[in-house]
Write a protein that holds these residues in place. Structure first.
Motif: not given
Length: 585
Positions: A462-471
């Motif tokens: 659903x969310x891309x890498x940049x749209x997802x909290x890194x943790x």
């Protein structure tokens, strides 16, 4: 005839021999363990009166041990310096005891002739060994009687008992004929729960948590679960449930509950050392009965990454309040508030979250949980400075069939979790899933070798890498994933930026060998995968590590020391060292 000599003792100690008229190493060992004389020999006893008392007690102990193994015609002779111990007066002046001979004639091993128990409740399972022609071991007969009683208790006949025992030894045929009769008594219902003992937990909450079903048909499992619920609160150091001896009107049986409060406050701390991750220090403070209803209030604090090679210092502080038996006797309500700072190699993050959740205990091994979470994150990494605001709904289930949580040697463990999240204030929405499965099996002499395996899988959709909290993204390397690689050093590169991935696969295998009661050795091999897409494919890469370890057993679990090296995949270090409490998984 064989001779079994136990220990050549120190000068001045008595000699002791155990002799059997037939070779049977298993029986020899059991008799040696049962003997007080041989125990006194091992302990270096020298008092003649103590040795005589042990010898005279050994007649019954050795015969009892032989009965357990199905030998019902034994002859036991115990000679103290040539004199039969049974014929020596208890207060006789023996002087110094030099030698004791324990001579055992086992006689024939008996088999079951007639083997009957009646009546039995429907679906009662009695031991397979209670059959004509099987060894007539006393333990089997005892277990059969208990199984017959428990079968009736399971269907409500709480006062079932053995009413007839006809056990006859046929020595010429070496047979034991056993007839057991059961008196079921009336079918019983639960009466009143009577609570004794002074407790600072309110009486109505004790009754609510115990939840003994007054008026319903007696069920021993209901009593076991009531005790489990009370112990699970942590508020009590002792919980005892006792069935009333006499039945009341309509065959109702009262239950007496005795509780002793645990100390209301507790604190603890822990530490771990990894060669590249640095030192982690943690501590907690706990109140077991905050509001008088067995509520647990806990504050946890952790500092990680001290003296780390690759990342800064991480901090976290959380407070939680858990109320047992809320909405349902097996449901706990929990509130959590947490703040943390993560200074990792690939990102710097600060976040705060609040959570309200429920945990449902379906059985001793199966637990389900659900939580509603609000989380705000402030992030800086190579993709830029960003903020995330999420409303999350986490569902999870845990199956824990391990025989020991800190040092498992048998059983399985499974944790599955799904967490859809709704983005607020222009934050993307998506879902994260994670599975952790572990299995253990021991074999060999005294089960000295244990094979342990672990499988992990994670995915984000659903969310891309940049749209997802890194943790929330997946990284690998370190004690929880692939040993031999530095902590969270295994990542992906997309658009020239190194980040965590949207998918993860982890495999780990260990061979654990017990050297003695104190030390153990371990060999292990770990494999991991991090991918740029939600499902594993060619967008990612595999890496692995292997090593050996040492375990030192303590009362709180094994102390772990592992040395691991990278096998495949890029690594900054030639080896990694891990120290902690408990097995790696």
């Amino acid at each position: 005839m064989i001779v079994f000599v136990l220990l050549a003792g120190p000068v001045g100690a008595f000699e002791a021999d155990l002799r059997l008229d037939r070779e049977n190493k298993g029986l020899q060992s059991e008799l040696a363990s049962a003997s007080l004389v041989l125990a006194a020999k091992r302990e270096g006893a020298s008092s003649a009166q103590d040795i005589l008392a042990a010898a005279q007690a050994d007649y019954a102990r050795l015969v009892s041990a032989l009965y357990e193994r199905g030998y019902y015609g034994p002859a036991v002779s115990i000679l103290i310096d040539g004199r039969e111990a049974a014929n020596i007066p208890p207060l006789a002046n023996l002087g110094r005891v030099s030698r004791i001979d324990l001579v055992v004639k086992t006689g024939s091993a008996f088999q079951l002739g007639k083997a009957e128990i009646a009546p039995l409740a429907p679906q009662t399972e009695i031991p397979e060994g209670f059959r004509t022609g099987q060894p007539a071991e006393l333990a089997v007969i005892r277990d059969t009687a208990q199984a017959g009683i428990e079968g009736w208790r399971a269907v409500g006949f709480a006062k079932a008992q053995i009413s007839r025992e006809n056990v006859v030894a046929d020595h010429p045929r070496s047979q034991l004929n056993v007839e057991l009769g059961i008196a079921t008594g009336p079918r019983v219902s639960f009466g009143t729960l009577n609570v004794t003992g002074e407790s600072k937990v309110r009486l109505n909450r004790i009754r609510k948590i115990a939840a003994v079903p007054s008026g319903e048909v007696f069920d021993p499992v209901a009593l076991e679960r009531a005790a489990t619920r009370l112990r699970r609160t942590g508020s009590f150091s002792s919980v005892t449930l006792r069935e009333a001896d006499a039945l009341g009107p309509n065959n109702a049986m009262d239950v007496e509950l005795a509780v002793v409060d645990a100390k209301p406050r507790r604190f603890g701390f822990g530490a771990e050392l990894h060669s590249s991750e640095g030192i982690s220090l943690s501590g907690f403070w706990l109140h077991r009965n905050l509001l008088g209803g067995a509520e647990r209030f806990r504050i946890d604090a952790e500092v990680a990454g001290l003296a780390s090679e690759n990342n800064g210092v991480d901090y976290s502080l959380s407070a939680s309040l858990t109320r047992p038996s809320t909405f349902h006797k097996d449901v706990d309500l929990k509130f959590v508030a947490e703040i943390e700072q993560l200074d990792e190699p690939l990102y710097f993050l600060r976040d705060a979250s609040i959570e309200a959740g429920l945990s449902r205990y379906y059985s001793e091994t199966l637990t389900g949980d659900a939580a509603l979470i609000y989380r705000y994150s402030d992030v800086e990494d190579d993709l830029g400075a960003r903020t995330f605001s999420h409303l999350m709904l986490r569902f999870g289930a845990t199956w824990d069939g391990r025989n020991d949580r800190l040092n498992p040697t048998d059983g399985t463990y499974l944790r599955a979790e799904a967490m859809p999240y709704l983005g607020l204030s222009d934050t993307a929405s998506g879902a994260r899933g994670y599975v952790d499965m572990r299995t253990y099996r021991s074999f060999g002499a005294s089960e000295k070798i244990t094979l342990a395996g672990r499988f992990q899988f994670g995915t984000i959709v659903g969310s891309s890498i940049s749209e997802t909290p890194p943790d929330l993204l997946f990284l690998s390397g370190g004690s929880g994933t692939v040993r031999g690689h530095s902590y969270q050093s295994q990542s992906i590169t997309t658009g020239g930026v190194e980040t965590g991935g949207l998918s993860f696969v982890g495999l780990a295998g260990e061979v654990r060998m017990k050297i003695n009661e104190t030390f153990g050795a371990v060999g292990f091999y770990d494999i991991g995968y991090i991918g740029a897409n939600s499902t594993p494919d060619s967008s990612g890469g595999w890496h692995s590590g292997a090593g050996i370890g040492l375990r030192y057993q303590t009362g709180i679990g094994p102390i772990r020391l592992d040395l691991a090296v990278p096998v495949t995949g890029e690594s900054d270090n030639s080896f990694e060292v891990y120290v902690g409490i408990g097995q790696a998984f």
